[in-house]
Design a protein around this motif. Structure first.
Motif, PDB file in Angstrom:
ATOM      1  N   LEU A  65     -34.389   8.054   5.136  1.00 59.19           N
ATOM      2  CA  LEU A  65     -33.254   8.786   4.568  1.00 59.19           C
ATOM      3  C   LEU A  65     -33.717   9.845   3.569  1.00 59.19           C
ATOM      4  CD1 LEU A  65     -30.737   5.859   3.934  1.00 59.19           C
ATOM      5  CD2 LEU A  65     -30.803   7.432   5.865  1.00 59.19           C
ATOM      6  N   LEU A  66     -34.914   9.656   3.005  1.00 61.10           N
ATOM      7  CA  LEU A  66     -35.450  10.644   2.065  1.00 61.10           C
ATOM      8  C   LEU A  66     -35.707  11.992   2.736  1.00 61.10           C
ATOM      9  CD1 LEU A  66     -38.007   8.400   0.133  1.00 61.10           C
ATOM     10  CD2 LEU A  66     -36.050   9.557  -0.885  1.00 61.10           C
ATOM     11  N   THR A  67     -35.916  11.953   4.049  1.00 59.13           N
ATOM     12  CA  THR A  67     -36.263  13.194   4.749  1.00 59.13           C
ATOM     13  C   THR A  67     -35.041  14.019   5.126  1.00 59.13           C
ATOM     14  OG1 THR A  67     -36.188  12.137   6.927  1.00 59.13           O
ATOM     15  CG2 THR A  67     -38.275  12.008   5.715  1.00 59.13           C
ATOM     16  N   LEU A  68     -33.833  13.451   4.932  1.00 56.50           N
ATOM     17  CA  LEU A  68     -32.619  14.163   5.322  1.00 56.50           C
ATOM     18  C   LEU A  68     -32.058  14.961   4.150  1.00 56.50           C
ATOM     19  CD1 LEU A  68     -30.843  11.261   7.272  1.00 56.50           C
ATOM     20  CD2 LEU A  68     -32.305  13.070   8.203  1.00 56.50           C
ATOM     21  N   GLY A  69     -31.503  16.110   4.459  1.00 54.08           N
ATOM     22  CA  GLY A  69     -30.863  16.892   3.414  1.00 54.08           C
ATOM     23  C   GLY A  69     -29.648  16.182   2.849  1.00 54.08           C
ATOM     24  N   ASN A  70     -28.949  15.480   3.713  1.00 53.65           N
ATOM     25  CA  ASN A  70     -27.783  14.679   3.315  1.00 53.65           C
ATOM     26  C   ASN A  70     -27.838  13.393   4.127  1.00 53.65           C
ATOM     27  OD1 ASN A  70     -25.294  13.491   2.866  1.00 53.65           O
ATOM     28  ND2 ASN A  70     -24.151  15.421   2.959  1.00 53.65           N
ATOM     29  N   PHE A  71     -27.937  12.261   3.447  1.00 54.53           N
ATOM     30  CA  PHE A  71     -28.106  11.001   4.179  1.00 54.53           C
ATOM     31  C   PHE A  71     -26.928  10.714   5.105  1.00 54.53           C
ATOM     32  CE2 PHE A  71     -26.128   9.676   0.142  1.00 54.53           C
ATOM     33  CZ  PHE A  71     -25.037   8.961   0.611  1.00 54.53           C
ATOM     34  N   ARG A  72     -25.792  11.418   4.919  1.00 56.89           N
ATOM     35  CA  ARG A  72     -24.646  11.229   5.815  1.00 56.89           C
ATOM     36  C   ARG A  72     -24.924  11.766   7.212  1.00 56.89           C
ATOM     37  NH1 ARG A  72     -22.930  12.534   0.845  1.00 56.89           N
ATOM     38  NH2 ARG A  72     -21.386  11.185  -0.211  1.00 56.89           N
TER      39      ARG A  72
ATOM     40  N   LEU B 147     -28.588   5.082  -2.592  1.00 57.35           N
ATOM     41  CA  LEU B 147     -27.783   6.114  -1.953  1.00 57.35           C
ATOM     42  C   LEU B 147     -27.167   7.063  -2.982  1.00 57.35           C
ATOM     43  CD1 LEU B 147     -25.938   4.030   0.805  1.00 57.35           C
ATOM     44  CD2 LEU B 147     -27.913   5.535   1.077  1.00 57.35           C
ATOM     45  N   GLU B 148     -26.791   6.526  -4.139  1.00 64.48           N
ATOM     46  CA  GLU B 148     -26.239   7.407  -5.179  1.00 64.48           C
ATOM     47  C   GLU B 148     -27.292   8.375  -5.691  1.00 64.48           C
ATOM     48  OE1 GLU B 148     -24.158   5.365  -8.250  1.00 64.48           O
ATOM     49  OE2 GLU B 148     -22.879   4.233  -6.867  1.00 64.48           O
ATOM     50  N   ALA B 149     -28.533   7.920  -5.808  1.00 63.14           N
ATOM     51  CA  ALA B 149     -29.606   8.824  -6.233  1.00 63.14           C
ATOM     52  C   ALA B 149     -29.806   9.924  -5.183  1.00 63.14           C
ATOM     53  CB  ALA B 149     -30.894   8.039  -6.448  1.00 63.14           C
TER      54      ALA B 149
END
Length: 1206
Positions: A118-125, A82-84
């Motif tokens: 989650l890689l496909t999201l601009g912001n994993f939030r 997640l930090e990456a």
């Protein structure tokens, strides 16, 4: 490796630490696997040195060792991933996904796919389940809390989290002892020998003449620098026989370091001073090693043999036990109530006691005579007494009628309060239970009599199955029964083969339901439910298959599917990473533990499907089960028929004993009584003593004999706060033991708190004469120090008849009003101002504490919300809101503000409103425009709804479903809105002006509303039909205008009503006013806001002239006035625009802390001084008058009077 070799490693670790070989220390810790340095681990996690974190962990466990280990590695790698992503380093994230997280896909491929997405999201939030993810530092801290719990629970870390207690420089001491011994064996020992090496045994070269033996000294600095050696200090000479020492003597030194004075002196390093005689005894005791080693934990016993026992082989990796956590600095023996305050004389042998859940000094007592007594410990008086009688003989079975006529008299087996204190129950030695309704002043009213069991009723308890208050009983007929409050039997549990001795209803909360493609499935927050026995869940609930191969296991501790991956997720997030999941409701698991006289422990769900659990209690005889106050830990205490006593803690999920406490005498000769308190201590009455244990330590912490006079096996009971302990005596009395806080609470009960509905004059008249008083208020002049009130019906005549008439001096003393404590100066209280809060153009319109008590949320008149949080640190170890520490003005890294929609809104006319979800995840608010729903972690606007007109004026979440919201509107209607489906389910009409207050009562199943029309309405939660409407009673000539606010007491029956003209207490079941206070004397300005304290024992009220009043919640008598000079600056007081409190809020856990929001935009938290501890602790004034003024009082009403008594 042998035990001595293992100990040698610890000595080397100590030496390396003292010599500052930091890297070598941690390398040896890792390679040996003997000591896991939690402090070092925390440092590396906070620093984000993930490779070093995993490398260090590898010395103790591997990924696939057990489920705890797997969870630990998963959390670390997920955080790294997640930090990456947060750094937008997609290449690194992909590398972590492939190299580090791929290993977990074999356990749950679906979860791995979710993580990959989650890689496909601009912001994993943007993933709903990660929307709470804050900044990196906060996320690491949250994860570290979870990692520490997993490490402590992991059996592979057993006995590796505490460093043994060693005297400083222990390795050097042993070497000195060896060299001294070698020197004594020299044929020609020389004085002051020069030791140049440790590689060979020491010998002295032959001199011209033999000299007396002199002890040798090992240099202090590092061995690598012999040129810099300095003396460690003089050693005392060995006794003459030491020259003949042999290998056995050396072995003895290794076992016992205190073999000689020279050895003791050797501990004192870098000193040439002789050791004083008293220093020797000091050095014999174990001392805490230097703080440089971090996680050093002192063993309960430093004896070598005990240490050997603890160094046992590691058990199976699947066995889950927990390491001993020793008493922390935040706990002290002073927390235990061990000082005898006084003795109450009951007159009959006492069989059971229970303190009221909210009135901490109110004690219910049952006797072997069948009598039930209510004591107010604060004034040492019996409030009422109920001798045993059968209420309705004809309603009982013929069997009972026959036995009642000829058998021995009835005795009380158990008394208990309901959770909210509105009912109490008594179980008798034959057939019956009695339920009483507790309505306040000296008043236990007969509510229900049930012929419950054949034979004795051994235990009684209250429970809330399906949100309905019920009574659970057990008896000699081997049955457990559940009754509603009308006497209807709901459940009948059969399965015990012996009489049932005790019961313990309980519930596990925070079971979440989620929706996926329209189907309901179960998912848990793992941390909460890991301890729930799998057998407690009906089998059909354990696994639900939803399409394809997705399987969800409802109980992580009872995993039954290879697809289960719930153990590997963060306990602060829901079970699955999926944007499709949406919370729709929360459930709780409810069950009953029972024990029988044959030692069998069973557990039952409310479903008539039989017992789910079958344990054997140690001793196989009478055993009592109790949970800790927070419901997180389960204990049992009992004895065997042979007299052996047993006190144990249970591992619920495995049905195994987790910890067995020691310290009992060999034969106790009866049934033991025990209790828990403060989530930290256990107490057992045995051997004419009260024995206390720290829950985390098997050894007795301390004991007290309560100044003597207690029986061999006394009954005992803590009050809810744990500051008072009631203990029975041999002469049929009750000793009240207290700690310092308890002593203060006893001293502050200046008058009977449950005479709340009766004036002191009337109470004195009743008790002195024993005769009833007419229900007509006598006329009293305005200047009278006591203002009489009307008497409510139902005062118990038995209470008056059993009490002796008191002397006239006592009566006069009770007539004296409470002395008013006035806080005039900032030094008389503790106060802190929220940083960045002052804004003269933006007054505080609404104010809330977070439910966790760690923050304050303020909504300004401009529609912007601000959040302040307290940080957990050395100054504030609890991390809770406090006036002693300045909090942080908290904002997410994104810089977002929680700004409400104010499009087209006239802010001067808008009525801001706010509500917070139970778990502090979401806040809902409006400021004249649309209602906005914000994420509390990210401040992100989740959605808006209900656009005006009409505008929203009050918001409240449904207490049982966060998706249902009651919204008060500007047009006087109330909308029942379902957020999930975006639909108004009902529209309630009954007011004439805008809605100004809403409050739910789950006990009464109603919603109470208040409006600017000075009306109160009640609505059925089930049908949303209006039940009743009543106007508040306004002073003569006062128009029905202004805001009216409502809030329920913790009993969910009494209702606080606040209007600018008055404070009032209503009985919401009838909507009758039972108490009222009107502004007067020093507090004559209109009221701006009022709120109950968290325990409902105080009312905090703010006034538009800047004063704040603290009232007793039962009597509405003014206890304390906080003047504006105590918390406002002179410039604020004397400025062109007067500053005053608009709103007041009470801390959710600290009963004496409140916050005020001011007209200048600032927010202040105020508490009493630490020395006082509470508001208004002063004793009554001798003459009943303070500063020439009469003490403030209140008036009571039964609606017979049209005028307010003033």
């Amino acid at each position: 490796m042998s035990s001595l070799s293992r100990e040698l490693v610890f000595l080397i670790l100590q030496f390396l630490e003292e010599e500052k070989f930091k890297e070598s220390v941690h390398k040896l810790e890792q390679e040996s696997g003997f000591f896991f340095n939690m402090k070092y681990f925390e440092e590396k996690v906070h620093a984000g040195e993930w490779d070093e974190v995993e490398k260090y962990l590898s010395g103790f466990t591997k990924v696939d060792d057990n489920r705890y280990s797997m969870k630990i590695f998963f959390e670390i790698r997920k955080q790294k991933y997640l930090e990456a992503l947060d750094r937008q380093d997609k290449a690194k994230a992909v590398e972590i996904l492939v190299n580090d997280l791929k290993v977990f896909s074999t356990f749950n491929e679906d979860l791995y796919k979710e993580i990959t997405q989650l890689l496909t999201l601009g912001n994993f939030r943007e993933n709903e389940q990660l929307s709470k993810y804050g900044d990196t530092k906060t996320a690491r801290s949250i994860m570290l809390i979870e990692l520490k719990k997993l490490i402590e629970a992991n059996p592979l870390f057993r006995e590796k989290l505490g460093f043994p207690t060693l005297k400083s420089s222990r390795l050097r001491t042993l070497i000195n002892q060896s060299l001294n011994w070698q020197h004594q064996l020299c044929k020609n020992p020389r004085p002051n020998p020069d030791i140049k090496t440790l590689f060979n045994d020491h010998t002295c070269s032959p001199p011209n003449g033999a000299l007396a033996p002199t002890p040798v000294n090992l240099p202090t600095p590092a061995v690598a620098k012999p040129a810099a050696y300095t003396s460690l200090g003089a050693h005392g000479p060995f006794p003459p026989t030491a020259a003949a020492a042999n290998a056995n003597a050396l072995a003895g030194w290794m076992v016992n370091a205190a073999a000689s004075s020279s050895v003791q002196a050797a501990v004192v390093t870098a000193s040439s001073l002789p050791v004083p005689p008293n220093q020797v005894s000091i050095l014999k005791r174990p001392i805490t090693p230097p703080a440089t080693l971090g996680m050093m934990v002192e063993y309960p016993n430093a004896d070598h043999e005990q240490l050997m026992k603890r160094l046992r082989p590691v058990q199976s990796v699947e066995e889950v036990t927990y390491p001993t956590v020793h008493l922390q600095a935040s706990w002290s023996l002073d927390d235990l109530p061990r000082t005898v305050a006084f003795t109450l004389h009951q007159g009959s042998s006492i069989t059971s006691m229970d303190f009221h859940p909210s009135h901490q000094t109110l004690l219910l007592v049952g006797c072997n005579s069948g009598e039930i007594t209510l004591w107010e410990a604060g004034i040492r008086e019996k409030l009422c007494s109920k001798p045993f009688k059968i209420w309705e003989m004809q309603a009982c079975t013929l069997t009972f009628q026959a036995s009642a006529a000829k058998d021995a008299p009835f005795s009380v087996n158990r008394v208990t309060w309901s959770p909210d204190g509105s009912f109490c129950g008594a179980a008798f030695s034959k057939h019956l239970i009695h339920l009483y309704a507790y309505t306040g002043p000296n008043d236990l009213r007969q509510h229900l009599e049930i012929d419950a069991h054949s034979g004795g009723v051994n235990d009684i308890a209250f429970a809330h199955p399906n949100k309905q208050l019920c009574v659970v009983t057990c008896g000699d007929d081997k049955l457990i029964k559940v009754w509603d409050l009308t006497g209807r039997k709901l459940f009948n549990f059969e399965g015990h083969e012996a009489p049932v001795y005790s019961i313990c209803p309980h519930q596990k909360e925070n079971i979440q339901l989620f929706e996926v493609n329209g189907e309901l499935i179960g998912g848990y927050i793992r941390l909460i439910l890991a301890a729930v026995p799998a057998d407690l869940l009906p089998s059909y609930q354990r696994i639900r298959r939803i399409k394809k191969s997705l399987a969800i296991v409802l109980n992580p501790s009872g995993c039954e599917s290879q697809h289960d991956f719930s153990d590997l997720t963060n306990s602060y997030e829901i079970t699955f990473f999926s944007v499709k999941l949406s919370t729709i409701s929360a459930l709780c698991l409810q069950f009953i533990f029972s024990t029988a006289v044959d030692g069998k422990i069973k557990a039952w769900l409310y479903d008539n499907m039989g017992s789910r659990v079958d344990y054997d209690a140690p001793g196989h005889w009478c055993t009592t089960i109790l949970y800790s106050a927070d419901g997180g830990r389960l204990f049992s205490c009992g004895a065997g028929k042979d007299g052996d006593a047993h006190l144990v803690e249970w591992n619920e999920s495995e049905g195994a004993i987790k910890r067995t406490y020691t310290g009992f005498r060999k034969k106790c000769g009866g049934v033991l009584q025990f209790d828990t308190t403060q989530n930290h201590f256990l107490a057992v009455g045995e051997d004419s003593q009260i024995k206390f244990w720290d829950m985390d330590n098997i050894n007795v912490l301390t004991t007290t004999d309560a100044d003597g006079g207690i029986p061999s096996l006394p009954h005992l009971r803590f009050n809810k706060e744990g500051n008072l302990l009631a203990v029975t005596t041999t002469d049929n009395g009750i000793k009240i033991l207290a700690n310092a806080t308890g002593m203060r609470s006893l001293r502050t009960v200046e008058a009977p708190p449950f005479e709340a509905l009766r004036s002191p004059l009337e109470a004195a008249a009743i008790k002195a004469s024993g005769s009833a008083v007419p229900s007509v208020a006598p006329k009293v002049e305005r200047s009278s120090p006591v203002r009489p009130s009307l008497i409510l019906k139902g005062v118990d005549s038995m209470a008056r008849s059993v009490e002796k008439p008191r002397a006239l001096d006592d009566v006069n003393d009770k007539m004296k009003p409470l002395q008013l404590t006035e806080i005039m100066d900032p030094t008389h209280c503790r106060m802190v101002t929220m940083p960045d809060s002052a804004d003269a153009t933006n007054k505080v319109a609404r104010l809330l504490y977070t439910n966790s008590g760690v923050g304050i949320l303020a909504l300004g008149s401009n529609g912007i919300q601000k959040l302040w949080k307290w940080v957990r640190n050395e100054q504030n170890p609890s991390g809770k809101a406090t006036a002693s520490v300045v909090p942080q003005h908290w904002q997410p890294n994104s810089g977002l503000l929680m700004t409400n929609d104010i499009t087209g809104v006239n802010l001067e006319e808008a009525v801001p409103c706010i509500a917070l979800s139970k778990n502090d995840s979401y806040v809902m608010s409006a400021a004249g425009g649309k209602v906005s729903l914000f994420n509390m972690m990210t401040f992100k606007l989740m959605t808006t709804f209900m656009p005006p007109p009409p505008a929203s004026t009050f918001l409240v979440f449904h207490p049982q479903d966060n998706n249902i919201i009651a919204i008060g509107m500007e047009d006087s209607t109330i909308h029942i809105y379902n957020v999930r489906v975006d639909e108004v389910k009902s529209k309630l009409k009954g007011h004439q002006k805008r809605i100004t207050g809403l409050a739910f009562s789950t006990t009464l199943n109603i919603l109470v509303s208040s409006g600017a029309d000075a009306q109160l309405c009640t609505w059925s939660i089930d049908t949303w039909e209006k039940r009743k409407a009543v106007p508040i009673q306004l002073p003569a000539g006062k128009a029905p205008t202004g805001d009216t606010r409502v809030q329920f007491h913790s009993d969910q029956v009494r209702l606080l009503v606040a209007h600018e003209t008055q404070l009032a207490i209503y009985d919401a079941s009838k909507m009758e006013r039972i108490r009222q206070w009107v502004p007067q004397d020093a507090l004559s300005a209109p009221i701006s806001c009022a709120a109950y304290s968290c325990n409902s024992q105080l009312v905090f009220a703010s006034f538009i002239d800047g004063n704040v009043g603290v009232f007793d919640a039962d009597t509405l008598r003014l206890r304390c006035r906080v003047a504006p000079t105590a918390y406002l600056t002179q410039s604020a007081i004397n400025g062109s625009q007067a500053v005053s409190p608009v709103v007041v809020a009470a801390h959710p856990h600290e009963a004496n802390q409140f916050a005020v929001g001011l007209t200048d935009g600032s927010v202040k938290v105020i508490e009493p001084t630490e020395s006082d501890g509470k508001w208004g602790v002063s004793p009554p004034a001798d003459n009943g008058v303070l500063n020439g003024r009469t003490g403030s009082s209140s008036t009571a009403s039964n609606h017979a009077a049209d005028q307010i008594q003033r």
